[in-house]
Design an enzyme around this catalytic site. Structure first.
Site, PDB file in Angstrom:
ATOM      1  N   MET A   1       0.839  -1.204   0.000  1.00 32.87           N
ATOM      2  CA  MET A   1       0.000   0.000   0.000  1.00 32.87           C
ATOM      3  C   MET A   1       0.875   1.256   0.000  1.00 32.87           C
ATOM      4  O   MET A   1       0.396   2.354   0.303  1.00 32.87           O
ATOM      5  CB  MET A   1      -0.933   0.004   1.209  1.00 32.87           C
ATOM      6  CG  MET A   1      -1.942  -1.141   1.149  1.00 32.87           C
ATOM      7  SD  MET A   1      -3.484  -0.765   1.955  1.00 32.87           S
ATOM      8  CE  MET A   1      -2.917  -0.443   3.617  1.00 32.87           C
TER       9      MET A   1
ATOM     10  N   TYR B   1       4.166   3.934   0.878  1.00 37.31           N
ATOM     11  CA  TYR B   1       4.892   4.507   2.013  1.00 37.31           C
ATOM     12  C   TYR B   1       5.887   3.451   2.522  1.00 37.31           C
ATOM     13  O   TYR B   1       5.874   3.040   3.678  1.00 37.31           O
ATOM     14  CB  TYR B   1       3.950   4.985   3.125  1.00 37.31           C
ATOM     15  CG  TYR B   1       4.539   6.184   3.827  1.00 37.31           C
ATOM     16  CD1 TYR B   1       4.601   7.423   3.193  1.00 37.31           C
ATOM     17  CD2 TYR B   1       5.112   6.070   5.089  1.00 37.31           C
ATOM     18  CE1 TYR B   1       5.191   8.515   3.793  1.00 37.31           C
ATOM     19  CE2 TYR B   1       5.708   7.169   5.702  1.00 37.31           C
ATOM     20  CZ  TYR B   1       5.733   8.380   5.049  1.00 37.31           C
ATOM     21  OH  TYR B   1       6.321   9.455   5.658  1.00 37.31           O
TER      22      TYR B   1
ATOM     23  N   GLY C   1      10.846  -3.096   5.613  1.00 37.37           N
ATOM     24  CA  GLY C   1      10.038  -4.320   5.622  1.00 37.37           C
ATOM     25  C   GLY C   1       9.597  -4.658   4.203  1.00 37.37           C
ATOM     26  O   GLY C   1       9.772  -5.787   3.728  1.00 37.37           O
ATOM     27  N   HIS C   2       9.056  -3.661   3.496  1.00 32.11           N
ATOM     28  CA  HIS C   2       8.667  -3.865   2.093  1.00 32.11           C
ATOM     29  C   HIS C   2       9.904  -4.219   1.258  1.00 32.11           C
ATOM     30  O   HIS C   2       9.850  -5.091   0.385  1.00 32.11           O
ATOM     31  CB  HIS C   2       8.037  -2.597   1.508  1.00 32.11           C
ATOM     32  CG  HIS C   2       6.797  -2.121   2.218  1.00 32.11           C
ATOM     33  ND1 HIS C   2       6.796  -1.030   3.055  1.00 32.11           N
ATOM     34  CD2 HIS C   2       5.524  -2.591   2.204  1.00 32.11           C
ATOM     35  CE1 HIS C   2       5.570  -0.827   3.515  1.00 32.11           C
ATOM     36  NE2 HIS C   2       4.775  -1.769   3.027  1.00 32.11           N
TER      37      HIS C   2
ATOM     38  N   GLU D   1       5.320 -11.720   7.082  1.00 30.61           N
ATOM     39  CA  GLU D   1       4.777 -12.408   8.267  1.00 30.61           C
ATOM     40  C   GLU D   1       4.293 -11.396   9.298  1.00 30.61           C
ATOM     41  O   GLU D   1       3.607 -11.743  10.247  1.00 30.61           O
ATOM     42  CB  GLU D   1       5.851 -13.329   8.871  1.00 30.61           C
ATOM     43  CG  GLU D   1       6.116 -14.542   7.991  1.00 30.61           C
ATOM     44  CD  GLU D   1       7.355 -15.325   8.381  1.00 30.61           C
ATOM     45  OE1 GLU D   1       8.026 -14.952   9.378  1.00 30.61           O
ATOM     46  OE2 GLU D   1       7.663 -16.301   7.675  1.00 30.61           O
TER      47      GLU D   1
ATOM     48  N   ASP E   1       2.001  -9.357   8.863  1.00 26.92           N
ATOM     49  CA  ASP E   1       0.547  -9.494   8.779  1.00 26.92           C
ATOM     50  C   ASP E   1       0.234 -10.988   8.673  1.00 26.92           C
ATOM     51  O   ASP E   1      -0.131 -11.492   7.605  1.00 26.92           O
ATOM     52  CB  ASP E   1       0.021  -8.732   7.567  1.00 26.92           C
ATOM     53  CG  ASP E   1       0.338  -7.249   7.653  1.00 26.92           C
ATOM     54  OD1 ASP E   1      -0.484  -6.505   8.193  1.00 26.92           O
ATOM     55  OD2 ASP E   1       1.430  -6.834   7.220  1.00 26.92           O
TER      56      ASP E   1
ATOM     57  N   LYS F   1       8.587  -2.669  11.821  1.00 23.19           N
ATOM     58  CA  LYS F   1       8.429  -1.545  10.878  1.00 23.19           C
ATOM     59  C   LYS F   1       7.011  -1.556  10.326  1.00 23.19           C
ATOM     60  O   LYS F   1       6.459  -2.619  10.019  1.00 23.19           O
ATOM     61  CB  LYS F   1       9.419  -1.679   9.731  1.00 23.19           C
ATOM     62  CG  LYS F   1      10.851  -1.512  10.190  1.00 23.19           C
ATOM     63  CD  LYS F   1      11.735  -0.941   9.108  1.00 23.19           C
ATOM     64  CE  LYS F   1      13.151  -0.859   9.625  1.00 23.19           C
ATOM     65  NZ  LYS F   1      13.805   0.402   9.276  1.00 23.19           N
ATOM     66  N   SER F   2       6.426  -0.364  10.213  1.00 25.27           N
ATOM     67  CA  SER F   2       5.078  -0.235   9.687  1.00 25.27           C
ATOM     68  C   SER F   2       4.903   1.181   9.154  1.00 25.27           C
ATOM     69  O   SER F   2       5.419   2.144   9.738  1.00 25.27           O
ATOM     70  CB  SER F   2       4.053  -0.484  10.808  1.00 25.27           C
ATOM     71  OG  SER F   2       2.779  -0.024  10.410  1.00 25.27           O
TER      72      SER F   2
HETATM   73  P1  AMP Z   1       1.378  -2.850   3.524  1.00 25.98           P
HETATM   74  O1  AMP Z   1       1.959  -1.827   2.593  1.00 25.98           O
HETATM   75  O2  AMP Z   1       1.412  -2.450   4.962  1.00 25.98           O
HETATM   76  O3  AMP Z   1       0.040  -3.379   3.066  1.00 25.98           O
HETATM   77  O4  AMP Z   1       2.357  -4.102   3.465  1.00 25.98           O
HETATM   78  C1  AMP Z   1       2.686  -4.703   2.235  1.00 25.98           C
HETATM   79  C2  AMP Z   1       3.422  -5.979   2.498  1.00 25.98           C
HETATM   80  O5  AMP Z   1       4.606  -5.714   3.239  1.00 25.98           O
HETATM   81  C3  AMP Z   1       2.591  -6.977   3.345  1.00 25.98           C
HETATM   82  O6  AMP Z   1       2.783  -8.283   2.835  1.00 25.98           O
HETATM   83  C4  AMP Z   1       3.188  -6.814   4.704  1.00 25.98           C
HETATM   84  O7  AMP Z   1       3.054  -7.964   5.515  1.00 25.98           O
HETATM   85  C5  AMP Z   1       4.642  -6.540   4.384  1.00 25.98           C
HETATM   86  N1  AMP Z   1       5.279  -5.846   5.509  1.00 25.98           N
HETATM   87  C6  AMP Z   1       4.884  -4.691   6.097  1.00 25.98           C
HETATM   88  N2  AMP Z   1       5.671  -4.394   7.147  1.00 25.98           N
HETATM   89  C7  AMP Z   1       6.585  -5.393   7.227  1.00 25.98           C
HETATM   90  C8  AMP Z   1       7.665  -5.672   8.118  1.00 25.98           C
HETATM   91  N3  AMP Z   1       7.974  -4.867   9.127  1.00 25.98           N
HETATM   92  N4  AMP Z   1       8.386  -6.781   7.901  1.00 25.98           N
HETATM   93  C9  AMP Z   1       8.084  -7.629   6.881  1.00 25.98           C
HETATM   94  N5  AMP Z   1       7.074  -7.425   6.018  1.00 25.98           N
HETATM   95  C10 AMP Z   1       6.338  -6.321   6.188  1.00 25.98           C
END
Ligand code: AMP
Length: 280
Positions: free
Chosen positions: A30, A32, A36-37, A149, A151, A185-186
């Protein structure tokens, strides 16, 4: 790196890549983006000849009153990070490209799986996730798709959906990437004030406590989650949504913490809801 916001251009690109004999990896995000991404992209680049990331804040997974409008966005920065990590293309559609007027079709898992954990407070969330990921699978037709992992419930649900819908796509789970002090990380960490950022450490501290108990042989899931709960409650800025032990595949609540058990938490720090987990 190729940047496109059109479904037709993605299809054309994928057709070309396939004709050149490449395996194709998809990294749904999504935006930003953070490390992690980036770890998902790194793994995808290591395992696939061509990698496409999607960068789309998916409205159907947000309920009214959630943070759809305020969700952080910085597409230029995202592109720089993706390019640095060797991503070959990014798909950045408008909402109207993904959901045309009159859109009425959803993909939903009908078991209790999406009702557990985050599904208790976010009842429509996983229907939105399954719908958008299903659309991305149809648009990109990847060989492999990469999910974090972090999520864990989402990852389990995507595995179920992929199997149930016969997508024939290999789902690759990637470990949680953390800040130096432990916080997972988020993109939502940017919502935290400096005081809240400090308080948010209670999530990872409770995860590390739970993991230590499980590593030292504790198999009573309630003892582990109770200890984690107590620790989180010692932080005045924290409000628990859930601290749960579930089967890591089905998300059914369990009493025994055995190999494969998922211990997952969701905690509000001020107004920001954060999640973390570990698997025994
Ligand atoms: P999002 O942009 O938050 O929807 O995340 C996109 C992908 O990145 C999802 O598969 C998340 O699980 C993964 N993701 C987000 N944060 C992390 C993190 N800290 N470590 C590993 N994967 C992550």
């Amino acid at each position: 790196m190729i940047i496109t916001c059109k479904i037709s251009e993605v299809r054309e690109l994928v057709r070309k890549w396939r004709s050149e004999g490449h395996t194709i990896g998809l990294v749904p995000t999504m935006g930003y983006l953070h490390e992690g991404h980036a770890s998902l992209v790194d793994k995808a680049v290591a395992m696939c000849g061509r990698v496409i990331a999607s960068d789309f804040v998916n409205p159907t997974q947000f309920a009214p009153g959630e943070d759809l409008e305020s969700y952080p966005r910085d597409f230029d920065r995202d592109c720089r990070l993706l390019e640095e990590h060797g991503c070959h293309a990014v798909f950045h559609p408008d909402v109207s490209e993904m959901y045309s007027p009159g859109y009425a079709t959803y993909v939903e898992i009908l078991s209790d799986m999406p009702k557990q954990l985050c599904g208790r407070t976010r009842p429509i969330h996983f229907r939105g996730v399954c719908t958008v990921v299903s659309k991305l699978f149809n648009i990109v037709t990847p060989d492999k798709a990469f999910f974090g992992e972090k999520d864990a419930q989402q990852l389990a649900i995507i595995r179920r959906m992929t199997e149930d819908m016969s997508y024939g796509i290999e789902i690759i789970g990637c470990p949680i990437v953390r800040e130096a002090d432990g916080l997972a990380k988020s993109s939502r960490n940017t919502y935290l004030s400096p005081k809240e950022r400090k308080a948010a450490l209670i999530l990872s501290r409770s995860i590390f406590l739970g993991r230590k108990m499980a590593d030292s042989g504790e198999t009573d899931a309630l003892k582990i989650t109770d200890a984690m709960r107590k620790l989180i409650e010692s932080e005045p800025l924290a409000r628990i949504d859930y601290v749960s032990a579930v089967n890591g595949t089905t998300m059914e609540p369990v009493r025994e913490a055995v190999k494969g058990t998922l211990i997952a938490i969701a905690v509000y720090i001020g107004k920001t809801r954060l999640i973390d987990n570990f698997t025994v």
